[in-house]
Design a protein around this motif. Sequence first.
Motif, PDB file in Angstrom:
ATOM      1  N   LEU A   1      -4.260  -2.487  39.343  1.00  0.00           N
ATOM      2  CA  LEU A   1      -5.338  -3.427  39.043  1.00  0.00           C
ATOM      3  C   LEU A   1      -5.443  -4.503  40.117  1.00  0.00           C
ATOM      4  N   ALA A   2      -4.308  -4.944  40.637  1.00  0.00           N
ATOM      5  CA  ALA A   2      -4.324  -5.963  41.681  1.00  0.00           C
ATOM      6  C   ALA A   2      -4.808  -5.406  43.012  1.00  0.00           C
ATOM      7  N   LEU A   3      -4.811  -4.074  43.155  1.00  0.00           N
ATOM      8  CA  LEU A   3      -5.239  -3.448  44.410  1.00  0.00           C
ATOM      9  C   LEU A   3      -6.736  -3.157  44.436  1.00  0.00           C
ATOM     10  N   LEU A   4      -7.380  -3.102  43.256  1.00  0.00           N
ATOM     11  CA  LEU A   4      -8.780  -2.677  43.197  1.00  0.00           C
ATOM     12  C   LEU A   4      -9.703  -3.659  43.906  1.00  0.00           C
ATOM     13  N   ALA A   5      -9.566  -4.946  43.635  1.00  0.00           N
ATOM     14  CA  ALA A   5     -10.471  -5.933  44.224  1.00  0.00           C
ATOM     15  C   ALA A   5     -10.341  -6.012  45.744  1.00  0.00           C
ATOM     16  N   PRO A   6      -9.135  -6.126  46.318  1.00  0.00           N
ATOM     17  CA  PRO A   6      -9.057  -6.136  47.786  1.00  0.00           C
ATOM     18  C   PRO A   6      -9.516  -4.827  48.411  1.00  0.00           C
ATOM     19  N   ALA A   7      -9.263  -3.688  47.764  1.00  0.00           N
ATOM     20  CA  ALA A   7      -9.723  -2.414  48.317  1.00  0.00           C
ATOM     21  C   ALA A   7     -11.246  -2.324  48.292  1.00  0.00           C
ATOM     22  N   ALA A   8     -11.873  -2.781  47.207  1.00  0.00           N
ATOM     23  CA  ALA A   8     -13.339  -2.780  47.154  1.00  0.00           C
ATOM     24  C   ALA A   8     -13.929  -3.741  48.177  1.00  0.00           C
ATOM     25  N   THR A   9     -13.281  -4.885  48.363  1.00  0.00           N
ATOM     26  CA  THR A   9     -13.749  -5.839  49.371  1.00  0.00           C
ATOM     27  C   THR A   9     -13.679  -5.248  50.763  1.00  0.00           C
ATOM     28  N   LEU A  10     -12.559  -4.617  51.082  1.00  0.00           N
ATOM     29  CA  LEU A  10     -12.407  -3.989  52.393  1.00  0.00           C
ATOM     30  C   LEU A  10     -13.297  -2.767  52.538  1.00  0.00           C
ATOM     31  N   GLY A  11     -13.564  -2.070  51.409  1.00  0.00           N
ATOM     32  CA  GLY A  11     -14.422  -0.887  51.465  1.00  0.00           C
ATOM     33  C   GLY A  11     -15.853  -1.210  51.847  1.00  0.00           C
ATOM     34  N   LEU A  12     -16.307  -2.432  51.561  1.00  0.00           N
ATOM     35  CA  LEU A  12     -17.660  -2.818  51.937  1.00  0.00           C
ATOM     36  C   LEU A  12     -17.845  -2.827  53.451  1.00  0.00           C
ATOM     37  N   ILE A  13     -16.767  -3.123  54.194  1.00  0.00           N
ATOM     38  CA  ILE A  13     -16.854  -3.117  55.648  1.00  0.00           C
ATOM     39  C   ILE A  13     -17.175  -1.719  56.158  1.00  0.00           C
ATOM     40  N   VAL A  14     -16.548  -0.722  55.556  1.00  0.00           N
ATOM     41  CA  VAL A  14     -16.783   0.662  55.975  1.00  0.00           C
ATOM     42  C   VAL A  14     -18.107   1.177  55.434  1.00  0.00           C
ATOM     43  N   ALA A  15     -18.466   0.754  54.226  1.00  0.00           N
ATOM     44  CA  ALA A  15     -19.657   1.307  53.582  1.00  0.00           C
ATOM     45  C   ALA A  15     -20.936   0.941  54.310  1.00  0.00           C
ATOM     46  N   ALA A  16     -21.008  -0.258  54.876  1.00  0.00           N
ATOM     47  CA  ALA A  16     -22.260  -0.700  55.494  1.00  0.00           C
ATOM     48  C   ALA A  16     -22.710   0.209  56.633  1.00  0.00           C
ATOM     49  N   PRO A  17     -21.911   0.435  57.687  1.00  0.00           N
ATOM     50  CA  PRO A  17     -22.384   1.322  58.758  1.00  0.00           C
ATOM     51  C   PRO A  17     -22.478   2.776  58.333  1.00  0.00           C
ATOM     52  N   LEU A  18     -21.555   3.239  57.494  1.00  0.00           N
ATOM     53  CA  LEU A  18     -21.615   4.631  57.054  1.00  0.00           C
ATOM     54  C   LEU A  18     -22.882   4.908  56.256  1.00  0.00           C
ATOM     55  N   ALA A  19     -23.233   4.002  55.353  1.00  0.00           N
ATOM     56  CA  ALA A  19     -24.441   4.186  54.549  1.00  0.00           C
ATOM     57  C   ALA A  19     -25.684   4.167  55.417  1.00  0.00           C
ATOM     58  N   GLN A  20     -25.735   3.264  56.389  1.00  0.00           N
ATOM     59  CA  GLN A  20     -26.898   3.183  57.272  1.00  0.00           C
ATOM     60  C   GLN A  20     -27.079   4.466  58.064  1.00  0.00           C
ATOM     61  N   VAL A  21     -25.999   4.962  58.650  1.00  0.00           N
ATOM     62  CA  VAL A  21     -26.080   6.179  59.465  1.00  0.00           C
ATOM     63  C   VAL A  21     -26.353   7.399  58.596  1.00  0.00           C
ATOM     64  N   PHE A  22     -25.689   7.494  57.459  1.00  0.00           N
ATOM     65  CA  PHE A  22     -25.880   8.656  56.589  1.00  0.00           C
ATOM     66  C   PHE A  22     -27.301   8.701  56.037  1.00  0.00           C
ATOM     67  N   ALA A  23     -27.824   7.558  55.615  1.00  0.00           N
ATOM     68  CA  ALA A  23     -29.190   7.529  55.085  1.00  0.00           C
ATOM     69  C   ALA A  23     -30.198   7.926  56.161  1.00  0.00           C
ATOM     70  N   THR A  24     -30.036   7.407  57.363  1.00  0.00           N
ATOM     71  CA  THR A  24     -30.954   7.755  58.449  1.00  0.00           C
ATOM     72  C   THR A  24     -30.826   9.221  58.826  1.00  0.00           C
ATOM     73  N   SER A  25     -29.594   9.735  58.856  1.00  0.00           N
ATOM     74  CA  SER A  25     -29.382  11.132  59.218  1.00  0.00           C
ATOM     75  C   SER A  25     -29.979  12.071  58.176  1.00  0.00           C
ATOM     76  N   VAL A  26     -29.803  11.750  56.895  1.00  0.00           N
ATOM     77  CA  VAL A  26     -30.401  12.582  55.843  1.00  0.00           C
ATOM     78  C   VAL A  26     -31.917  12.541  55.923  1.00  0.00           C
ATOM     79  N   ARG A  27     -32.484  11.360  56.152  1.00  0.00           N
ATOM     80  CA  ARG A  27     -33.939  11.227  56.245  1.00  0.00           C
ATOM     81  C   ARG A  27     -34.485  12.028  57.430  1.00  0.00           C
ATOM     82  N   THR A  28     -33.794  11.992  58.550  1.00  0.00           N
ATOM     83  CA  THR A  28     -34.242  12.734  59.728  1.00  0.00           C
ATOM     84  C   THR A  28     -34.124  14.230  59.516  1.00  0.00           C
ATOM     85  N   THR A  29     -33.038  14.665  58.908  1.00  0.00           N
ATOM     86  CA  THR A  29     -32.827  16.094  58.686  1.00  0.00           C
ATOM     87  C   THR A  29     -33.850  16.656  57.712  1.00  0.00           C
TER      88      THR A  29
END
Length: 344
Positions: free
Chosen positions: A174-202
Motif C-alpha cells: 500500500l505504501a508503494l502504490l502512490a509513489p509508483a503511480a506518481t513515477l508512472g506518470l513520467i513514463v505515461a506522458a511520452p508513451l501515450a503521446q507516441v502510441f496515440a499518434t502511431s495508432v492514428r497514423t496506422t
Amino acid sequence: MRGYVLRRLVQAVLVLWAAYTLSFLLLSALPGDAVTNRIQDPEAQISPEAGRLMLEFYGLDRPVWEQYLHALWSVLGGDLGFSLSTGKPVAQMITEALPSTLALTGLALVFGLVFAGVIALAANYAPWAWLRGIFDSAPALFASVPTFVVGVLALQYLSFRWHLIPSVDNGTLLALLAPAATLGLIVAAPLAQVFATSVRTTRQRPFVHVVQARGAGEGYIFRKDVLRNSSLPVLTLLGLAVGELIAGAVVTESVYARQGIGQVTVGAVGTQDLPVVQGVVLLSTVAYVLVNLAVDLAYPFIDPRVLVDGRTRRVTVVRGKKSVVPVPVPVVASRRLPAEVAMP
C-alpha cells in the motif's frame, strides 16, 4: 541475425565505457571531495599525517589519469571502491538500496504502460469526439506537471487528509502504490503521446482500409494489424523511458521518504562522495544500456525487416531497365481474413 546482435553488443559496451569515462572526468573536475573537506574541517581535528594517509588510502594523491586507470580496472573486476564519507564499500551500499528502487521503478513502469495504453486507445477509439479530445490532451498535462508536485499533492490528500496510504514507507504494498503511480506518470506522458499518434497514423494507412473494406471489425484490425505496426515507436521510447524512471526515482523517494538509490544519491551529492555518485551513475548506465539492448534485440521479432535496415526490396521496371528499389512495407499479420469477417 548474428551480425545484428554482435553490433548491438559492441555498441552497448562502448556506451558503458563512454558513460563511465565522462562521469569520471566530470566528477574529478569538481572542486573538493569528502576526504579533503573532512581534512580541512577544523572541528575534525585531523593531523596532517592522518590526512596524508587518508588521501593515500583512497588514491586521491595520484594524478587524475592514474586514478582513472585504477578505477576502470577495479570496475572491470567488480570493485566500485569505498565511500569517502562512511568508508563502506560502494557496491554494498548500492546492493542494500537497490531492491527498494527496483520495486518502485518496476511497479511504476507497469503503471506507466497501463496509463499510456488506456489514454492512447481512448484518444482513438472513444465514441465521442469531445472525450477523444480530452484523452488526446492528457499526455501534455502529465508532462507539464513536475513529479514533486504530484507527489506532494498525493501525500496531502491520500495520506494526511483521507488517510488512505501511510505517509512514510513501512514496507507494505500500500505504501508503494502512490509513489509508483506518481513515477508512472513520467513514463505515461511520452508513451501515450507516441502510441496515440502511431495508432492514428496506422489506421489511415491503405492496407487498413483494404481490411476494413473486406468487412473486418475494429477489434480484429487493431489486434492483427494496427497494434503490431504501432508498437515499434513505443518500444523505442520505452527504452529511453528507463532513464526518466531512474532520474524520477531520486525525486520520488525523497518526497515519499523511501530508502533507495535516490536517497543514496542525494546523500552522496550533499557530501561530495564521488565514488558513490560514480557508482550510481554506472548502475544507471548499465540499466539503461541493458534495457535498450533488450529493445534492440526485440525489434526483429516484431518486424523482421529491421535485419535489412528496416526496408524491403521489390523489383521495378524503369524505361525498360530492371532495378531494385527499397520501399517500406507495412507489417500485415494476416493476408487472408477468417471466414467470419471475410466478405462473401
